[in-house]
Each structure stands twice: as structure tokens, then as C-alpha cells.
Design a protein around this motif. Structure first.
Motif, PDB file in Angstrom:
ATOM      1  N   LEU A 138      -6.783  -1.936  -5.400  1.00 49.57           N
ATOM      2  CA  LEU A 138      -8.137  -2.450  -4.704  1.00 49.57           C
ATOM      3  C   LEU A 138      -7.997  -4.014  -4.311  1.00 49.57           C
ATOM      4  N   SER A 139      -7.064  -4.807  -4.800  1.00 49.65           N
ATOM      5  CA  SER A 139      -6.699  -6.186  -4.324  1.00 49.65           C
ATOM      6  C   SER A 139      -5.869  -6.074  -3.297  1.00 49.65           C
ATOM      7  N   ILE A 165       0.782  -1.187   0.029  1.00 43.29           N
ATOM      8  CA  ILE A 165      -0.018   0.010   0.063  1.00 43.29           C
ATOM      9  C   ILE A 165       0.947   1.324   0.069  1.00 43.29           C
ATOM     10  N   TYR A 166       1.880   1.180   0.714  1.00 50.42           N
ATOM     11  CA  TYR A 166       2.831   2.301   0.854  1.00 50.42           C
ATOM     12  C   TYR A 166       3.333   2.494  -0.534  1.00 50.42           C
ATOM     13  N   TRP A 167       3.919   1.353  -0.934  1.00 47.73           N
ATOM     14  CA  TRP A 167       4.566   1.746  -2.394  1.00 47.73           C
ATOM     15  C   TRP A 167       3.575   1.941  -3.470  1.00 47.73           C
ATOM     16  N   LEU A 168       2.537   1.674  -3.480  1.00 46.94           N
ATOM     17  CA  LEU A 168       1.642   2.035  -4.355  1.00 46.94           C
ATOM     18  C   LEU A 168       1.252   3.582  -4.231  1.00 46.94           C
ATOM     19  N   TRP A 197      -3.761  -0.419 -12.495  1.00 45.29           N
ATOM     20  CA  TRP A 197      -3.258   0.167 -11.222  1.00 45.29           C
ATOM     21  C   TRP A 197      -4.324   0.272 -10.154  1.00 45.29           C
ATOM     22  N   VAL A 198      -5.595   0.688 -10.490  1.00 44.79           N
ATOM     23  CA  VAL A 198      -6.884   0.457  -9.959  1.00 44.79           C
ATOM     24  C   VAL A 198      -6.877  -0.992  -9.374  1.00 44.79           C
ATOM     25  N   SER A 225      -1.967   4.633 -20.828  1.00 43.84           N
ATOM     26  CA  SER A 225      -3.074   4.344 -21.612  1.00 43.84           C
ATOM     27  C   SER A 225      -3.966   3.872 -20.404  1.00 43.84           C
ATOM     28  N   LEU A 226      -5.271   3.539 -20.996  1.00 37.98           N
ATOM     29  CA  LEU A 226      -6.424   3.397 -20.057  1.00 37.98           C
ATOM     30  C   LEU A 226      -6.058   1.725 -19.548  1.00 37.98           C
TER      31      LEU A 226
END
Length: 147
Positions: A50-51, A26-29, A45-46, A38-39
Motif C-alpha cells: 500500500l505504501s 510494484i512489479y517486484w512485489l 507485506w500489505v 506469520s501474521l
């Protein structure tokens, strides 16, 4: 009583290790640059975020459920024990930089879910009606550790 049996040591180690790894993730993200091209990169990333938060939520709830079994917390206390996550989320949302505000928003959203999961893990056979009856019967002051 609807109590959970104590898990083996290996399972405890896996949950704590999973909590540590997902906390680092979580910290790294949150500090990772988010200038995606790109989409599909944005959707990836989302999905990863969330995972990781879902795994972190289940690990945190498992740790709290184990503590609830050890200290014999009531179902009502299990439901409210995740309130510090909400307080931490509000703190991060208002006082952190832009990258960490996302963590604050997700912690606020997960605070109520973590309490529900903790209660469901500590008291797996308790129905919602039995929970409402136990809440209406008990008028205990909120304490984390018993006297």
C-alpha cells in the motif's frame, strides 16, 4: 486563474525517478512469493504494498498535473485524465496471471483518486463549487492534447 507554477528541474527529476522506482517495486512485489509464515509478515507485506502504491499514485498525479499546467488542460480534463489507469487495471485483472491481478485491482481503485489528485495539484486553490461550475459551463470534447 488557479494555476500551478512550473516546478524546478530537480523536483521534476525526483518525481520521475520516484515514479520509476515505485513502478519497479510494484512489479517486484507482484512476482514475489507470498507464502508467508506469520501474521506479522503478512501485515508487513500489505503495508509495503500500500505504501508503494501510494507513492506511485502521488508521482503519477504529479506528472499529470505538470502536463496539465504545460498544456493548459481544464479542471474537468484533469479529473478524467486518469481513466487509462482504470483501463489498464481492468486489462490486468482479466488477462494477467494471478500475481498481476492484484496490480489490476489496485489500479482500478486508484484511477479516480489519481484524477482528483491531478486536479488538486494543477488547480490548488479551486474549490469544489468552482469545479462544478466549470464542468457545467464547459462542453469540450475529451482530448488529451490540444489542437
Amino acid at each position: 486563474m488557479w494555476t500551478l507554477r512550473k516546478p524546478p528541474t530537480l523536483l521534476k527529476a525526483v518525481v520521475v525517478l520516484g515514479f520509476a522506482i515505485s513502478s519497479f517495486s510494484i512489479y517486484w512485489l507482484s512476482v514475489m512469493p507470498r507464502d508467508f509464515l506469520s501474521l506479522t509478515e503478512r501485515l508487513g507485506w500489505v503495508s509495503v504494498t500500500l505504501s508503494v502504491f501510494a507513492f506511485w499514485l502521488f508521482s503519477w498525479s504529479g506528472i499529470l498535473a505538470y502536463l496539465a499546467v504545460i498544456y493548459e488542460w481544464s479542471p474537468n480534463r484533469c479529473q478524467k485524465i486518469a481513466a487509462p489507469l482504470g483501463f489498464l487495471g481492468v486489462f490486468l485483472f482479466f488477462f494477467a496471471n494471478e500475481g498481476h491481478q492484484m496490480i489490476g485491482i489496485l489500479l482500478i481503485a486508484q484511477a479516480s483518486i489519481a484524477g482528483l489528485l491531478c486536479r488538486k495539484m494543477a488547480y490548488p486553490r479551486m474549490t469544489e463549487e468552482e469545479f462544478q461550475d466549470s464542468v457545467s459551463r464547459s462542453h469540450e470534447p475529451p482530448r488529451i492534447f490540444p489542437r
